[in-house]
Design an enzyme around this catalytic site. Structure first.
Site, mmCIF file in Angstrom:
data_model
loop_
_atom_site.group_PDB
_atom_site.id
_atom_site.type_symbol
_atom_site.label_atom_id
_atom_site.label_comp_id
_atom_site.label_asym_id
_atom_site.label_seq_id
_atom_site.Cartn_x
_atom_site.Cartn_y
_atom_site.Cartn_z
ATOM 1 N N SER A 1 0.877 -1.170 0.000
ATOM 2 C CA SER A 1 0.000 0.000 0.000
ATOM 3 C C SER A 1 0.916 1.222 0.000
ATOM 4 C CB SER A 1 -0.830 -0.021 1.287
ATOM 5 O OG SER A 1 -1.393 1.251 1.547
ATOM 6 N N TYR B 1 -1.918 -1.493 10.387
ATOM 7 C CA TYR B 1 -1.909 -1.579 8.918
ATOM 8 C C TYR B 1 -0.596 -1.019 8.362
ATOM 9 C CZ TYR B 1 -3.955 -1.315 4.166
ATOM 10 O OH TYR B 1 -4.227 -1.467 2.828
HETATM 11 P P1 NAD Z 1 -11.612 -6.375 -0.067
HETATM 12 O O1 NAD Z 1 -12.203 -6.265 1.298
HETATM 13 O O2 NAD Z 1 -12.444 -6.009 -1.250
HETATM 14 O O3 NAD Z 1 -11.056 -7.857 -0.307
HETATM 15 C C1 NAD Z 1 -10.277 -8.506 0.661
HETATM 16 C C2 NAD Z 1 -10.502 -10.003 0.536
HETATM 17 O O4 NAD Z 1 -9.638 -10.650 1.485
HETATM 18 C C3 NAD Z 1 -11.949 -10.416 0.901
HETATM 19 O O5 NAD Z 1 -12.494 -11.232 -0.141
HETATM 20 C C4 NAD Z 1 -11.782 -11.194 2.201
HETATM 21 O O6 NAD Z 1 -12.714 -12.270 2.346
HETATM 22 C C5 NAD Z 1 -10.352 -11.714 2.073
HETATM 23 N N1 NAD Z 1 -9.781 -12.060 3.376
HETATM 24 C C6 NAD Z 1 -9.813 -11.334 4.514
HETATM 25 N N2 NAD Z 1 -9.224 -12.007 5.511
HETATM 26 C C7 NAD Z 1 -8.793 -13.196 4.993
HETATM 27 C C8 NAD Z 1 -8.124 -14.317 5.519
HETATM 28 N N3 NAD Z 1 -7.780 -14.381 6.818
HETATM 29 N N4 NAD Z 1 -7.837 -15.344 4.694
HETATM 30 C C9 NAD Z 1 -8.210 -15.305 3.381
HETATM 31 N N5 NAD Z 1 -8.862 -14.275 2.829
HETATM 32 C C10 NAD Z 1 -9.151 -13.219 3.626
HETATM 33 O O7 NAD Z 1 -10.289 -5.492 -0.008
HETATM 34 P P2 NAD Z 1 -9.326 -4.890 -1.142
HETATM 35 O O8 NAD Z 1 -9.441 -3.429 -1.057
HETATM 36 O O9 NAD Z 1 -9.493 -5.577 -2.435
HETATM 37 O O10 NAD Z 1 -7.912 -5.267 -0.499
HETATM 38 C C11 NAD Z 1 -7.048 -6.257 -1.008
HETATM 39 C C12 NAD Z 1 -5.625 -5.944 -0.565
HETATM 40 O O11 NAD Z 1 -5.245 -4.675 -1.107
HETATM 41 C C13 NAD Z 1 -5.446 -5.834 0.954
HETATM 42 O O12 NAD Z 1 -4.213 -6.420 1.319
HETATM 43 C C14 NAD Z 1 -5.402 -4.338 1.177
HETATM 44 O O13 NAD Z 1 -4.700 -3.994 2.344
HETATM 45 C C15 NAD Z 1 -4.700 -3.886 -0.072
HETATM 46 N N6 NAD Z 1 -4.886 -2.463 -0.400
HETATM 47 C C16 NAD Z 1 -6.138 -1.976 -0.588
HETATM 48 C C17 NAD Z 1 -6.277 -0.629 -0.894
HETATM 49 C C18 NAD Z 1 -7.626 -0.001 -1.100
HETATM 50 O O14 NAD Z 1 -7.692 1.245 -1.093
HETATM 51 N N7 NAD Z 1 -8.705 -0.753 -1.285
HETATM 52 C C19 NAD Z 1 -5.148 0.187 -1.014
HETATM 53 C C20 NAD Z 1 -3.894 -0.361 -0.823
HETATM 54 C C21 NAD Z 1 -3.781 -1.705 -0.523
#
Ligand code: NAD
Length: 259
Positions: free
Chosen positions: A141, A154
Site C-alpha cells: 500500500s 496496517y
Molecule cells: P476487499 O475487502 O475487497 O477484499 C479482501 C478479501 O480478502 C476479501 O475477499 C476477504 O474475504 C479476504 N480475506 C480477509 N481475511 C482473509 C483471511 N484471513 N484469509 C483469506 N482471505 C481473507 O479489499 P481490497 O481493497 O481488495 O484489499 C485487497 C488488498 O489490497 C489488501 O491487502 C489491502 O490492504 C490492499 N490495499 C487496498 C487498498 C484499497 O484502497 N482498497 C489500497 C492499498 C492496498
C-alpha cells in the site's frame, strides 16, 4: 496471451483488487486459484472465470498453517504447479493507538504478515521443487511507505511486507523466483467503503471530507486508483521476462506518494 501455461494463486480474490487480478490473469491465459476466507464468494468468482478447467475456488484462512498448505496442495492437484502467488488478502481496522484493542491489532498483523509468510512458504516449496522459477507479488500500500493516523497495525504490516519481499528476492534468486510489492493508493473496494464512515466518526468530519481531504488530498488529480490500475501492474510484474525486476516496490497512487 501473456500468462499462457501459468498457474496463479490469488489470495483474497473473492472481492476487490484480488478479484480483478484473478480476472485479468485468466484473460491472459493463466489458470487461477481464487483463495479466500469467503469460500462461497471464491467459488462464484471461479465459476465466472470459466469453471474447473480455468479457475477453482478454495476456502482458506491465510493465518492457518494447515489451510495455506492445503490450498497449495489443492492447486497442485487441480493444475499441477504454482508459478505465481499474489499475496493480497487483507483487512483494515481504524482507531487511535491509545484506544486500539490488542486483539484487533493481532488480527490485522496476523492476516497481513503471517498470511504472507505462510502462503509464501507453501508456494515457494512447490516453485523450488518444480524448478521453473516463479513470481511472488505482495499487496502492499502507499502505507508501505507513508503513515496515516488511525492505522497503526496496517502501516506496520504494510511496511513489513517490503522487508519480506526483499528476503524472498534474495533467497529465491537461486531458484529463479522473483518477489515484488505493489503499493496502491486508495481504491474503492469494500475495504475502503467500510472505512469512510469509520474515519468520519473518528475524525469528526463528513464522509465527503474524508474522501476529499484525507483519501485523495495528496493525489495529483483527486482520483481514486482503480482495481484495473492495480491488476495491470500485477500483470506487468508477473509477465516480466527476466530476473532484473525483483525486490522492488511499485507505487500506483495517482501521485499521492512519489518515491
Ligand atoms: P476487499 O475487502 O475487497 O477484499 C479482501 C478479501 O480478502 C476479501 O475477499 C476477504 O474475504 C479476504 N480475506 C480477509 N481475511 C482473509 C483471511 N484471513 N484469509 C483469506 N482471505 C481473507 O479489499 P481490497 O481493497 O481488495 O484489499 C485487497 C488488498 O489490497 C489488501 O491487502 C489491502 O490492504 C490492499 N490495499 C487496498 C487498498 C484499497 O484502497 N482498497 C489500497 C492499498 C492496498
Amino acid at each position: 496471451m501473456r500468462l499462457d501455461n501459468k498457474v496463479a494463486i490469488v489470495t483474497g480474490a473473492a472481492s476487490g483488487i484480488g478479484k480483478e487480478i484473478a480476472a485479468l490473469f485468466a484473460r491472459e491465459g493463466a489458470k487461477v486459484v481464487i483463495a479466500d476466507l469467503n469460500q462461497r464468494g471464491a467459488d462464484a468468482v471461479a465459476a465466472e472465470l470459466g469453471g474447473a478447467k480455468r479457475a477453482i475456488g478454495v476456502g482458506v484462512d491465510v493465518t492457518s498453517e494447515a489451510q495455506t498448505e492445503a490450498c497449495v496442495a489443492k492447486t497442485i492437484e487441480a493444475f499441477g504447479q504454482v508459478d505465481i502467488l499474489i499475496s493480497n488478502a487483507g483487512i483494515q481496522t481504524v482507531a487511535p493507538i491509545d484506544q486500539f484493542e490488542f486483539g484487533k491489532w493481532k488480527q490485522l498483523i496476523s492476516i497481513h504478515l503471517d498470511g504472507a509468510f505462510l502462503t509464501t512458504r507453501a508456494a515457494l516449496r512447490e516453485m523450488y521443487k518444480h524448478g521453473k522459477g516463479g513470481c511472488i507479488i505482495y499487496m502492499g500500500s502507499v502505507h508501505s511507505k507513508e503513515a496515516s493516523v488511525l492505522k497503526a497495525p496496517y502501516v506496520t504490516a504494510k511496511h513489513g511486507l517490503i522487508g519480506l519481499a526483499k528476503v524472498v528476492a534474495k533467497e529465491g534468486a537461486a531458484h529463479g523466483v522473483r518477489a515484488n510489492v505493489i503499493c496502491p493508493g486508495f481504491v474503492r473496494t469494500p475495504l475502503v467503503d467500510k472505512q469512510i464512515p469509520e474515519q468520519a466518526k473518528e475524525l469528526g468530519i463528513s464522509e465527503q471530507e474524508v474522501i476529499k481531504n484525507v483519501m485523495l488530498k495528496e493525489t495529483v488529480d483527486s482520483e481514486f486508483t482503480t482495481v484495473d490500475d492495480v491488476a495491470q501492474t500485477a500483470l506487468f510484474l508477473a509477465a516480466f521476462p527476466s530476473n532484473a525486476l525483483t525486490g522492488q516496490s511499485i507505487v500506483v497512487s495517482h501521485g499521492w506518494f512519489m518515491q
